[in-house]
Design a protein around this motif. Structure first.
Motif, PDB file in Angstrom:
ATOM      1  N   GLU A 332      56.247  16.301 -42.906  1.00 17.69           N
ATOM      2  CA  GLU A 332      55.793  17.515 -42.862  1.00 17.69           C
ATOM      3  C   GLU A 332      55.378  18.331 -41.626  1.00 17.69           C
ATOM      4  O   GLU A 332      55.876  19.293 -41.483  1.00 17.69           O
ATOM      5  N   ARG A 333      54.766  17.437 -40.792  1.00 14.98           N
ATOM      6  CA  ARG A 333      54.494  18.026 -39.657  1.00 14.98           C
ATOM      7  C   ARG A 333      55.769  18.329 -38.804  1.00 14.98           C
ATOM      8  O   ARG A 333      55.842  19.347 -37.979  1.00 14.98           O
ATOM      9  N   GLU A 334      56.904  17.535 -38.780  1.00 17.16           N
ATOM     10  CA  GLU A 334      58.146  17.998 -38.111  1.00 17.16           C
ATOM     11  C   GLU A 334      58.495  19.370 -38.824  1.00 17.16           C
ATOM     12  O   GLU A 334      59.182  20.158 -38.205  1.00 17.16           O
ATOM     13  N   LEU A 335      58.888  19.391 -40.084  1.00 12.48           N
ATOM     14  CA  LEU A 335      59.195  20.532 -41.054  1.00 12.48           C
ATOM     15  C   LEU A 335      58.459  21.797 -40.432  1.00 12.48           C
ATOM     16  O   LEU A 335      58.963  23.023 -40.270  1.00 12.48           O
ATOM     17  N   ASP A 336      56.816  21.708 -40.236  1.00  9.04           N
ATOM     18  CA  ASP A 336      55.946  22.591 -40.025  1.00  9.04           C
ATOM     19  C   ASP A 336      56.604  23.252 -38.434  1.00  9.04           C
ATOM     20  O   ASP A 336      56.314  24.404 -38.133  1.00  9.04           O
ATOM     21  N   HIS A 337      56.882  22.238 -37.430  1.00  6.01           N
ATOM     22  CA  HIS A 337      57.231  22.762 -36.305  1.00  6.01           C
ATOM     23  C   HIS A 337      58.702  23.342 -36.266  1.00  6.01           C
ATOM     24  O   HIS A 337      59.319  23.397 -35.025  1.00  6.01           O
ATOM     25  N   GLY A 338      59.502  23.173 -37.375  1.00  3.85           N
ATOM     26  CA  GLY A 338      60.743  23.745 -37.388  1.00  3.85           C
ATOM     27  C   GLY A 338      61.746  22.870 -36.857  1.00  3.85           C
ATOM     28  O   GLY A 338      62.815  23.458 -36.713  1.00  3.85           O
ATOM     29  N   ALA A 343      62.753  15.797 -38.683  1.00  8.11           N
ATOM     30  CA  ALA A 343      62.096  15.434 -39.905  1.00  8.11           C
ATOM     31  C   ALA A 343      63.027  14.574 -40.652  1.00  8.11           C
ATOM     32  O   ALA A 343      62.647  13.740 -41.210  1.00  8.11           O
ATOM     33  N   ARG A 370      61.878  20.937 -49.323  1.00 10.00           N
ATOM     34  CA  ARG A 370      61.581  21.425 -47.997  1.00 10.00           C
ATOM     35  C   ARG A 370      62.646  20.830 -47.078  1.00 10.00           C
ATOM     36  O   ARG A 370      63.166  21.670 -46.217  1.00 10.00           O
ATOM     37  N   ALA A 374      65.247  23.143 -44.950  1.00 12.18           N
ATOM     38  CA  ALA A 374      65.092  23.100 -43.464  1.00 12.18           C
ATOM     39  C   ALA A 374      66.690  22.686 -42.947  1.00 12.18           C
ATOM     40  O   ALA A 374      67.228  23.236 -41.737  1.00 12.18           O
TER      41      ALA A 374
END
Length: 382
Positions: A332-338, A343, A370, A374
């Motif tokens: 999820e952190r990698e997804l939050d960072h785009g 991810a 998600r 992405a």
């Protein structure tokens, strides 16, 4: 297929051994297991003489693969493969793998292979002639060799079970792979316990036996020790939980690696996703859905979990007493960072894939959605 050496306690998949018994003649075993494989493919009946590890893997393979002869798919090639494996944590262990197993792989009869946690082969090394033979079954860098795509095989089965294992010749589910024997062991992130991939030695029937498996297991442990001295990322404080691509979670806490049962895995996954906690009714609904379950059932599970891992849970509401790092949160952190690629690299599989708990199914679905969005956006919406 008579096997007088078969351990009577076959209910434990490791009681019959992660490797074939060394006293059995390889040619005789090859014929016997080959007959059992033909019978299983024809009518679904498993010979009682099969090693339980192999029998269970054949069942899993047959459930997802349409036929017993096929080519494993190639998912990474050329530039994508080079970029992916250069960034993979196991790239740091390759000099060690080559030092411990490379001389064996160079002798003209073996291959050294390393895969990621999803079963994608990142490195396949050895004598050019052996590699050429292996290409006929797509045992090549970039190919997907987890059980769902390649059937019973040492790297894929080692990943499925998170345990070292050897697969002998006709024990392979895919007939194209049956001329080969292989031994593989999983490799973990020493900080979090997260599965990074597996190291494998593949060759002829002479590899059969516990000595080869012991060598590969020792190599995997040496790699983990080396990775522990070379930081894989920021140091973690507190326990870590791995639930992606695993039917049973792995909890690393106070230097211990605790493999949790199904229900305890579900409880910790749910509470990790709700740091503010859950009432007994909420947790019961997330675990059991509409089933009528007495409150004492949940309390008993919580008590057993507390005895297993003291100091981890509070009550009223049920919540974690300390922060719990999870592989879900990493994705999820990698997804939050785009960063969709990062991810996907950190995602070895669904959240507790065989769990039917409604709350876990929701976590699984939300993360998959998600990731799908992405990946679609990163591909330009095509």
């Amino acid at each position: 297929m008579a096997n007088p050496q078969r351990d009577r306690s076959a209910g434990d998949p490791w009681s019959a051994g992660a490797a074939p018994a060394p006293a059995v003649d390889p040619a005789e075993r090859c014929r016997a297991v080959g007959g059992a494989h033909a019978a299983f493919v024809a009518d679904g009946v498993l010979d009682p003489g099969l090693r339980p590890v192999v029998a269970a893997s054949w069942r899993r393979s047959a459930a997802v693969l349409p036929r017993p002869e096929f080519m494993a798919p190639v998912e990474l090639d050329d530039d994508d493969l080079e970029q992916y494996r250069a960034a993979h944590p196991l790239a740091r262990a390759m000099p060690l793998f080559r030092e411990l197993l490379g001389s064996i792989a160079d002798d003209g009869a073996h291959l050294l292979a390393v895969c990621d946690a999803a079963g994608r082969l990142l490195w396949v090394e050895g004598h050019a002639g052996v590699r050429s033979r292996a290409e006929h079954m797509n045992f090549v860098p970039g190919a997907r060799w987890d059980e769902r795509h390649a059937g019973t095989n040492a790297p894929g089965t080692a990943l499925a079970l998170d345990h070292p294992v050897q697969i002998f010749a006709t024990e392979h589910y895919n007939r194209l792979v049956q001329p080969w024997t292989c031994a593989a062991a999983p490799v973990h992130d020493p900080r979090t316990g997260q599965l990074l991939g597996a190291v494998d030695l593949t060759g002829g029937h002479h590899l059969a036996g516990p000595h080869t498996l012991a060598l590969v297991r020792a190599t995997a442990r040496a790699a983990e020790a080396q990775l522990a001295t070379a930081s894989l990322g920021p140091p973690l404080s507190g326990p870590a939980l791995s639930v992606l691509g695993r039917d049973e979670a792995l909890l690393v806490t106070d230097g211990r690696r605790v493999r949790l049962g199904r229900r305890h895995s579900e409880i910790l996954a749910l509470l990790a996703a709700r740091p503010d906690g859950m009432t007994g009714d909420q947790l019961t609904a997330a675990l059991y859905g509409d089933r009528s379950v007495p409150p004492v059932t949940l309390r008993a599970e919580i008590c057993r979990l507390r005895r297993l891992v003291p100091g981890l849970l509070h009550s009223r509401p049920y919540r974690l007493a300390v922060p719990l790092h999870t592989d879900i949160a990493l994705v999820e952190r990698e997804l939050d960072h785009g960063d969709a690629r990062a991810a996907l690299r950190a995602y070895p599989g669904p959240v507790l894939p065989t769990s039917e708990a409604p709350g876990v199914a929701r976590l699984r679905r939300l993360l998959e959605d998600r990731l799908r969005r992405a990946a679609h956006a990163a591909d330009g919406g095509r």
